[in-house]
Design an enzyme around this catalytic site. Structure first.
Site, PDB file in Angstrom:
ATOM      1  N   ASP A  35      -3.027 -24.160 -34.873  1.00 41.89           N
ATOM      2  CA  ASP A  35      -4.119 -23.769 -35.051  1.00 41.89           C
ATOM      3  C   ASP A  35      -4.450 -24.292 -34.398  1.00 41.89           C
ATOM      4  O   ASP A  35      -4.447 -25.707 -33.925  1.00 41.89           O
ATOM      5  CB  ASP A  35      -4.485 -23.789 -36.643  1.00 41.89           C
ATOM      6  CG  ASP A  35      -3.797 -22.740 -37.586  1.00 41.89           C
ATOM      7  OD1 ASP A  35      -3.807 -21.667 -37.494  1.00 41.89           O
ATOM      8  OD2 ASP A  35      -3.177 -22.688 -38.682  1.00 41.89           O
ATOM      9  N   LYS A  55      -7.876 -19.694 -31.040  1.00 41.38           N
ATOM     10  CA  LYS A  55      -8.316 -18.939 -30.151  1.00 41.38           C
ATOM     11  C   LYS A  55      -7.762 -18.320 -29.423  1.00 41.38           C
ATOM     12  O   LYS A  55      -6.582 -18.511 -28.633  1.00 41.38           O
ATOM     13  CB  LYS A  55      -9.606 -20.103 -29.379  1.00 41.38           C
ATOM     14  CG  LYS A  55      -8.883 -21.313 -28.699  1.00 41.38           C
ATOM     15  CD  LYS A  55     -10.338 -22.029 -27.463  1.00 41.38           C
ATOM     16  CE  LYS A  55     -10.128 -23.101 -26.852  1.00 41.38           C
ATOM     17  NZ  LYS A  55      -8.699 -23.583 -26.983  1.00 41.38           N
ATOM     18  N   MET A 168     -12.850 -27.401 -46.635  1.00 39.75           N
ATOM     19  CA  MET A 168     -13.764 -26.415 -45.731  1.00 39.75           C
ATOM     20  C   MET A 168     -14.954 -26.124 -45.987  1.00 39.75           C
ATOM     21  O   MET A 168     -15.803 -25.149 -46.448  1.00 39.75           O
ATOM     22  CB  MET A 168     -13.296 -24.853 -45.840  1.00 39.75           C
ATOM     23  CG  MET A 168     -11.690 -25.163 -45.594  1.00 39.75           C
ATOM     24  SD  MET A 168     -10.813 -23.457 -45.525  1.00 39.75           S
ATOM     25  CE  MET A 168     -10.278 -23.690 -46.911  1.00 39.75           C
TER      26      MET A 168
END
Ligand code: SAH
Length: 474
Positions: A35, A55, A168
């Protein structure tokens, strides 16, 4: 044959905060699927294929469905797959869903726990998540508003006596703060925000529920970060540990971990490596060992390869007893001594003895570059092949070069653009030869150092302090 998926927790970011089993799995892996939050330094030592699902070239994220499918596909091909996830695989980050998907597709899998940022990230900023006088519980909460619109039970969250840790949550910070106050948490409750915990970029700001939004904005602190609410935040003043090289990111040209890097890490630095050139042995004819000869050794590595080839022919170093062994530098002299062979003396490369025939042993590029005497025969035992790197040198504060070869290897392996960045970085050169090599390659801020740990640390601190114009509050 069916493969196997290990859901491995990478820990909060510092590569040394990985479990022993996690490390073994990385070394055994055929492919590592990782990740965005995972520190790539963690798997530099692994020769596995690497897939960045954080990505893609066109900047679209892999969807969770695609990640799940990829894991199944790789395992079905019989591969040992490491699914490397930040922190602990089952603390948010959808590890549970990935395991369910594997289970439903009859793929063998395991979970290798990791150190979660939700606990260790606080410690790295001097905040114990519990304390007998301040918090007898802790609550790890997602700050991410779910797509299905399910809301947190704010009344319940705000009333908890213990430490609240939001992951988050940076986009939702104003909402989090608002809801907590609205639901009865005092506005002067202490808050800390810790960004990039345990990495060299780690930054922390503190305040309270009424001013933290403004403080965070001013400091431009953003994701990934932990939002901590509770009395324990106040302990940071007392318990935050700062080391001389905290927050510094140093590049060292070693492929593997070295004593030097451990030393720097113990002083608080983050250390990364680049891969050195690889050694490609070349075929050569073994000379007549019974004929007395003078052997000039340019490079200990070349001589090592020579001995390895002799050994492969069942000949050991005792058979060289009729030979005079000369070296062209003291580094080679001491390395060869480590092999149990004491050389007969040092010689200047361009002043080779004229009379006798001599044999010069060395590396292909190096021998090809030098001028030779007429009476010289060459044995080229290997060739160095540069390894290319994609490193962003803007991410580094300084470089330590332990050998001239390290300087050559780094310059040979990077793009012209990266070279421009590299030459402006402060660097330490261990020894005069290395210093010269740095200067020849255009390094602008070079300092000479010995190999003494104390000197290296003091000098590094000196050059880095001169450079830094921003104070990072860790
Ligand atoms: N499984 C992870 C959490 C994944 S969710 C764990 O156990 O740590 C991703 C969130 O984790 C980020 O948005 C951030 O809030 C937090 N996070 C992960 N690593 C972090 C780090 N090094 N510093 C600060 N926050 C981090």
């Amino acid at each position: 044959m069916s493969g196997f998926v290990s859901l491995v927790g990478a820990g909060p970011g510092d590569p040394e905060l990985l479990t022993v089993l996690g490390r073994r799995r990385l070394l055994e892996a055929d492919v590592i699927v990782y990740d965005r939050l995972v520190n790539p330094s963690l798997f530099m030592m692994s020769s596995a294929d690497k897939v960045d699902v954080g990505k893609m070239p066109n900047h679209h994220k892999f969807s969770q469905y695609k990640i799940n499918e990829l894991l199944v596909e790789l395992a079905t091909q019989g591969k040992r797959v490491v699914r490397l996830k930040a922190g602990d695989p089952y603390v948010f980050g959808r590890g549970g869903e990935e395991a369910q998907y594997l289970c439903a597709h009859h793929i063998d899998y395991e979970v290798v726990p990791g150190i979660t940022s939700a606990i260790a990230g606080l410690a790295a900023a001097g905040i114990p998540i519990t304390h007998r006088d301040m918090a007898s519980s802790f609550h790890i909460i997602t700050g991410h508003r779910k797509a299905n619109g399910r809301q947190l039970d704010w009344a319940n969250v705000a009333q908890q006596e213990g430490t609240l840790v939001f992951l988050m949550g940076m986009k939702q910070l104003p909402v989090i703060v608002d809801e907590l106050v609205k639901n009865g948490r005092p506005a002067d409750s202490a808050v800390a925000i810790i960004q990039w915990a345990t990495r060299w970029q780690q930054r922390t700001v503190t305040g309270n529920l009424s001013n933290i939004v403004e403080i965070a904005n001013q400091a431009q602190i953003g994701a990934p970060a932990l939002i901590v609410v509770g009395e324990v935040v106040k302990l940071r003043d007392e318990l935050n540990v700062r080391l001389p090289l905290s927050g510094k990111h140093i590049l060292i040209p070693y492929k593997v971990n070295s004593k030097l890097s451990e030393l720097l890490k113990d002083q608080g630095a983050s250390v990364d490596y680049f891969e050195r050139s690889t050694k490609q042995p070349l075929p050569f004819d073994i000379p007549d060992l019974d004929k007395p000869e003078t052997l000039v050794i340019e490079d200990a590595e070349a001589f090592k390869v020579f001995l390895d080839v002799l050994l492969a022919h069942n000949i050991d170093s005792r058979r060289l007893n009729k030979w005079r062994l000369l070296v062209t530098n003291t580094v080679a002299q001491s390395r060869i001594r480590q092999l149990g062979i004491i050389t007969d003396g040092l010689i200047v490369r361009n002043q080779l003895p004229k009379a006798d025939a001599i044999i010069v042993i060395g590396e292909a590029n190096q021998l090809a570059r030098e001028k030779f005497a007429e009476n010289e025969t060459q044995i080229v035992t290997y060739k160095r092949v540069p390894v290319t790197h994609e490193i962003d040198l803007n991410d580094f504060h300084g470089v330590v070069f332990p050998s001239s070869l390290a300087v050559q290897d780094l310059f040979a392996g990077i793009s012209d653009e990266a070279k421009k960045q590299l030459v402006t970085l402060p660097c330490l050169a261990m020894g005069r030869h290395v210093l010269k090599q740095c200067q020849q390659n255009g390094m602008q801020k070079v300092q000479l150092t010995s190999a003494e740990p104390e000197e290296i640390i003091a000098k590094l601190k000196g050059v880095l302090d001169d450079e830094s114009n921003s104070v990072i509050d860790r």
